[in-house]
Design a protein around this motif. Sequence first.
Motif, short mmCIF file in Angstrom:
data_model
loop_
_atom_site.label_atom_id
_atom_site.label_comp_id
_atom_site.label_asym_id
_atom_site.label_seq_id
_atom_site.Cartn_x
_atom_site.Cartn_y
_atom_site.Cartn_z
N VAL A 46 49.56 37.84 53.58
CA VAL A 46 49.23 38.94 52.67
C VAL A 46 47.73 39.22 52.77
CG1 VAL A 46 49.12 39.67 50.25
CG2 VAL A 46 51.10 38.36 51.08
N THR A 47 47.36 40.50 52.85
CA THR A 47 45.95 40.86 52.93
C THR A 47 45.27 40.61 51.58
OG1 THR A 47 46.37 42.54 54.59
CG2 THR A 47 44.30 42.70 53.39
N HIS A 48 44.19 39.85 51.60
CA HIS A 48 43.38 39.56 50.42
C HIS A 48 41.95 40.05 50.66
CE1 HIS A 48 46.69 36.90 49.37
NE2 HIS A 48 46.09 36.54 48.25
N PHE A 49 41.18 40.17 49.59
CA PHE A 49 39.74 40.30 49.71
C PHE A 49 39.09 39.37 48.71
CE2 PHE A 49 40.93 43.45 46.55
CZ PHE A 49 39.90 43.45 45.62
N VAL A 50 37.81 39.08 48.93
CA VAL A 50 37.16 38.05 48.13
C VAL A 50 36.16 38.66 47.14
CG1 VAL A 50 35.34 37.63 49.86
CG2 VAL A 50 35.93 35.84 48.20
N LEU A 51 36.24 38.18 45.91
CA LEU A 51 35.23 38.45 44.90
C LEU A 51 34.62 37.12 44.48
CD1 LEU A 51 37.22 40.97 42.63
CD2 LEU A 51 35.38 41.54 44.22
N ILE A 52 33.49 37.18 43.80
CA ILE A 52 32.86 35.96 43.30
C ILE A 52 32.60 36.09 41.81
CG2 ILE A 52 31.83 35.33 45.51
CD1 ILE A 52 29.17 36.46 44.47
N LEU A 53 32.60 34.96 41.13
CA LEU A 53 32.21 34.90 39.73
C LEU A 53 30.80 34.34 39.68
CD1 LEU A 53 33.05 35.16 36.72
CD2 LEU A 53 33.77 32.75 36.86
N ARG A 54 29.88 35.13 39.10
CA ARG A 54 28.51 34.67 38.96
C ARG A 54 28.42 33.61 37.85
NH1 ARG A 54 25.95 35.91 43.49
NH2 ARG A 54 25.94 38.13 44.01
N PRO A 55 27.56 32.62 38.02
CA PRO A 55 27.39 31.62 36.96
C PRO A 55 26.70 32.21 35.75
CG PRO A 55 25.86 31.21 38.76
CD PRO A 55 26.75 32.33 39.21
N GLU A 56 26.77 31.52 34.64
CA GLU A 56 26.06 31.94 33.42
C GLU A 56 24.57 31.61 33.59
OE1 GLU A 56 27.45 33.47 30.86
OE2 GLU A 56 29.55 33.26 31.49
N TYR A 57 23.73 32.62 33.34
CA TYR A 57 22.29 32.41 33.45
C TYR A 57 21.59 33.48 32.63
CZ TYR A 57 22.22 36.35 36.76
OH TYR A 57 22.35 37.59 37.33
N GLU A 58 20.26 33.37 32.49
CA GLU A 58 19.49 34.37 31.75
C GLU A 58 19.22 35.55 32.66
OE1 GLU A 58 18.56 34.42 28.56
OE2 GLU A 58 19.67 32.56 28.24
N GLY A 59 20.11 36.53 32.64
CA GLY A 59 19.94 37.68 33.51
C GLY A 59 21.01 38.72 33.25
N VAL A 60 20.81 39.92 33.80
CA VAL A 60 21.70 41.05 33.47
C VAL A 60 23.09 40.91 34.09
CG1 VAL A 60 19.82 42.69 33.09
CG2 VAL A 60 20.76 42.44 35.39
N HIS A 61 23.26 40.09 35.12
CA HIS A 61 24.57 39.98 35.78
C HIS A 61 25.22 38.62 35.52
CE1 HIS A 61 23.64 43.78 37.54
NE2 HIS A 61 22.64 43.30 38.24
N SER A 62 24.77 37.94 34.48
CA SER A 62 25.30 36.62 34.15
C SER A 62 26.81 36.67 33.90
CB SER A 62 24.58 36.09 32.90
OG SER A 62 25.20 34.93 32.41
N GLY A 63 27.54 35.75 34.54
CA GLY A 63 28.97 35.61 34.29
C GLY A 63 29.84 36.76 34.75
N GLN A 64 29.31 37.65 35.57
CA GLN A 64 30.09 38.81 36.00
C GLN A 64 30.81 38.55 37.31
OE1 GLN A 64 27.79 42.44 36.11
NE2 GLN A 64 27.15 42.27 33.98
#
Length: 199
Positions: A46-64
Amino acid sequence: MSVPGESSHFIMAPEIRMRELNSLKIEEKNPRNAAVMMLFYPKESVTHFVLILRPEYEGVHSGQVALPGGKVETYDLNYTDTALRETEEEVGVKISMVNVLKPLTKVYIPPSNFWVHPFMGFAESRPDFVLQKEEVAKVIEVPLEELLNENNVVPQKLTTSYAKNIEVPSFELNGYVVWGATAMMLSELKMLLKTSMEL
């Protein structure tokens, strides 16, 4: 095929973001540049694609949830090089494994003042993912059919770096909520793939 362009981004852009983008003179802000990879590969036929989960940190993209990628460095030859290098650094996919298909339309991210340049690529076998712990909390493997399923487009009430408790369009993919710039880029990918299927 030509890419759908900004109109496909707007489908998944929060209304407040749309108003902000319409009023901005982006080039005057001297934005930095980054590149990300939409990497396809087979997993159990099955065709998949990869995403990542950002770690929690002091920043605008934390946990996204995001696409693997990052900022352009002076030694990168071009945006393609950036996307490939960052994908190898963040999730361990060797550059030699990735066949780059094409660039998609860049997206501006106001909170961090970045132009993000997305690329489509594929690997002929499932990579052995190795996480860069400082940048990546988890690899999320998404079947492509989930992105194409209209039932996975849902509104979410979220608190963002620029507004509290606002309704934003999002994808629900593999149990994760994907919104903002990543959802905008995936919206273009989705429209491109659906258009190609109709031809």
